[in-house]
Design a protein around this motif. Structure first.
Motif, short mmCIF file in Angstrom:
data_model
loop_
_atom_site.label_atom_id
_atom_site.label_comp_id
_atom_site.label_asym_id
_atom_site.label_seq_id
_atom_site.Cartn_x
_atom_site.Cartn_y
_atom_site.Cartn_z
N GLY A 172 1.72 -12.72 -18.91
CA GLY A 172 1.61 -12.08 -17.60
C GLY A 172 1.49 -10.57 -17.67
N SER A 173 1.04 -10.00 -16.58
CA SER A 173 0.83 -8.56 -16.48
C SER A 173 1.97 -7.91 -15.69
CB SER A 173 -0.50 -8.28 -15.78
OG SER A 173 -0.39 -8.69 -14.42
N LYS A 174 1.93 -6.57 -15.63
CA LYS A 174 2.91 -5.85 -14.81
C LYS A 174 2.73 -6.19 -13.33
CE LYS A 174 3.87 -1.88 -17.71
NZ LYS A 174 5.29 -1.89 -17.91
N LEU A 175 1.49 -6.40 -12.92
CA LEU A 175 1.24 -6.78 -11.52
C LEU A 175 1.89 -8.13 -11.20
CD1 LEU A 175 -2.43 -5.76 -10.63
CD2 LEU A 175 -0.32 -4.95 -9.59
N GLY A 176 1.87 -9.03 -12.15
CA GLY A 176 2.53 -10.32 -11.97
C GLY A 176 4.03 -10.17 -11.83
N THR A 177 4.61 -9.30 -12.66
CA THR A 177 6.04 -9.05 -12.60
C THR A 177 6.41 -8.40 -11.26
OG1 THR A 177 6.10 -8.76 -14.99
CG2 THR A 177 7.98 -7.93 -13.78
N TRP A 178 5.64 -7.40 -10.86
CA TRP A 178 5.87 -6.76 -9.56
C TRP A 178 5.70 -7.76 -8.42
CZ3 TRP A 178 8.15 -2.47 -8.11
CH2 TRP A 178 8.31 -1.44 -9.03
N GLY A 179 4.69 -8.59 -8.52
CA GLY A 179 4.45 -9.59 -7.48
C GLY A 179 5.62 -10.54 -7.34
N ALA A 180 6.21 -10.94 -8.47
CA ALA A 180 7.36 -11.83 -8.44
C ALA A 180 8.53 -11.18 -7.70
CB ALA A 180 7.78 -12.21 -9.86
N THR A 181 8.77 -9.92 -7.99
CA THR A 181 9.87 -9.19 -7.32
C THR A 181 9.59 -9.05 -5.83
OG1 THR A 181 10.28 -7.99 -9.37
CG2 THR A 181 11.19 -7.05 -7.35
N ILE A 182 8.39 -8.66 -5.49
CA ILE A 182 8.02 -8.48 -4.08
C ILE A 182 8.10 -9.80 -3.33
CG2 ILE A 182 6.10 -7.89 -2.52
CD1 ILE A 182 5.31 -5.75 -4.69
N GLY A 183 7.71 -10.89 -3.97
CA GLY A 183 7.77 -12.21 -3.33
C GLY A 183 9.19 -12.58 -2.93
N VAL A 184 10.14 -12.31 -3.79
CA VAL A 184 11.54 -12.61 -3.46
C VAL A 184 12.03 -11.71 -2.33
CG1 VAL A 184 13.91 -12.60 -4.35
CG2 VAL A 184 12.07 -13.47 -5.77
N ILE A 185 11.66 -10.43 -2.38
CA ILE A 185 12.09 -9.49 -1.34
C ILE A 185 11.52 -9.89 0.02
CG2 ILE A 185 11.88 -7.09 -0.55
CD1 ILE A 185 12.07 -6.29 -3.55
N VAL A 186 10.28 -10.33 0.04
CA VAL A 186 9.68 -10.80 1.30
C VAL A 186 10.46 -12.00 1.83
CG1 VAL A 186 7.63 -11.94 2.30
CG2 VAL A 186 7.37 -9.90 0.86
N GLY A 187 10.88 -12.89 0.93
CA GLY A 187 11.70 -14.03 1.35
C GLY A 187 13.01 -13.59 1.98
N ILE A 188 13.63 -12.58 1.39
CA ILE A 188 14.89 -12.07 1.92
C ILE A 188 14.69 -11.43 3.28
CG2 ILE A 188 16.69 -10.31 1.56
CD1 ILE A 188 16.24 -10.84 -1.49
N ILE A 189 13.65 -10.60 3.41
CA ILE A 189 13.39 -9.91 4.68
C ILE A 189 13.08 -10.90 5.79
CG2 ILE A 189 11.73 -8.39 5.85
CD1 ILE A 189 11.55 -6.83 3.18
N THR A 190 12.33 -11.94 5.47
CA THR A 190 11.97 -12.92 6.50
C THR A 190 13.08 -13.93 6.74
OG1 THR A 190 10.91 -14.39 4.90
CG2 THR A 190 9.50 -12.75 5.99
N GLY A 191 14.05 -13.99 5.82
CA GLY A 191 15.14 -14.93 5.97
C GLY A 191 14.77 -16.37 5.65
N GLN A 192 13.65 -16.55 4.98
CA GLN A 192 13.18 -17.88 4.64
C GLN A 192 13.72 -18.28 3.27
OE1 GLN A 192 11.25 -19.74 6.75
NE2 GLN A 192 11.51 -18.07 8.21
N ILE A 193 14.63 -19.24 3.24
CA ILE A 193 15.24 -19.68 1.98
C ILE A 193 14.17 -20.16 1.00
CG2 ILE A 193 16.79 -21.37 0.93
CD1 ILE A 193 18.28 -19.23 2.46
N TRP A 194 13.22 -20.95 1.49
CA TRP A 194 12.19 -21.47 0.59
C TRP A 194 11.39 -20.34 -0.03
CZ3 TRP A 194 6.99 -20.63 1.12
CH2 TRP A 194 6.57 -20.11 2.35
N LEU A 195 11.22 -19.22 0.72
CA LEU A 195 10.45 -18.10 0.19
C LEU A 195 11.29 -17.27 -0.79
CD1 LEU A 195 7.65 -16.95 0.32
CD2 LEU A 195 8.32 -15.59 2.29
N ILE A 196 12.60 -17.25 -0.59
CA ILE A 196 13.47 -16.58 -1.57
C ILE A 196 13.34 -17.31 -2.91
CG2 ILE A 196 15.86 -16.07 -2.21
CD1 ILE A 196 16.43 -15.69 0.80
N VAL A 197 13.35 -18.63 -2.85
CA VAL A 197 13.28 -19.44 -4.07
C VAL A 197 11.88 -19.41 -4.69
CG1 VAL A 197 13.52 -21.77 -5.01
CG2 VAL A 197 15.18 -20.92 -3.34
N PHE A 198 10.86 -19.65 -3.89
CA PHE A 198 9.50 -19.75 -4.42
C PHE A 198 8.70 -18.45 -4.32
CE2 PHE A 198 10.57 -24.15 -3.27
CZ PHE A 198 10.46 -24.70 -4.53
#
Length: 164
Positions: A83-109
């Motif tokens: 994986g690339s740095k963009l992939g690593t950043w994307g993984a972190t941002i994906g979890v943060i988006v899940g937290i902000i939206t309050g969607q448990i499934w998005l926090i996990v996936f």
């Protein structure tokens, strides 16, 4: 039981609650917060030593080790998959988006989805590599979260058992 002891019990319980949530949410130091409950227990009961300094030091060192390791596990897994740095950043941002939206499934996936998007932005010609990197990023997130939850669970059980 003194007023100070009651205050420390309430503080310890708050640390445990926020700490346990922090094991799942990035940005909150879950394991150290749960360890804080052990520190609170040390200072309870009017000076009687219930939680020894030896126990606090050993559990503290383990806590620091787990938190440091947790910060490297997803990146290590992502790099293992190419994986690339963009992939690593994307993984972190994906979890943060899940937290902000309050969607448990998005926090996990979110780590998987974010890593996949990051990898596709990095190189959209290799979808197979992007999926592999995203899967490893997700595995790293789950491994780190699981490690923090297990250690925090042990700290909570030590805290509870110290009352009996």
């Amino acid at each position: 039981m003194s007023g100070f002891d009651i205050f420390m019990i309430v503080l310890a319980c708050l640390l445990i609650l926020v700490g346990f949530v922090g094991c799942i949410m990035p940005g909150l130091p879950g394991t150290p917060l749960c360890w804080g409950a052990l520190l609170c227990r040390h200072f309870m009961n009017g000076g009687d030593v219930i939680m020894s300094w030896k126990t606090l030091i050993i559990t503290g060192v383990i806590t620091i080790f787990v938190e440091i390791l947790n910060n490297f596990v997803p990146a290590i897994f992502t790099k293992k998959a190419g994986g690339s740095k963009l992939g690593t950043w994307g993984a972190t941002i994906g979890v943060i988006v899940g937290i902000i939206t309050g969607q448990i499934w998005l926090i996990v996936f979110g780590s998987f989805i974010g890593a996949w998007i990051g990898e596709m932005l990095h190189d959209n010609s290799d979808g197979k590599r992007a999926i592999k990197s995203a899967a490893f990023s997700f595995l790293g997130f789950i491994t780190g979260t699981g490690m923090r939850l297990i250690v925090s669970g042990i700290w909570i059980s030590i805290f509870v058992k110290s009352f009996f």
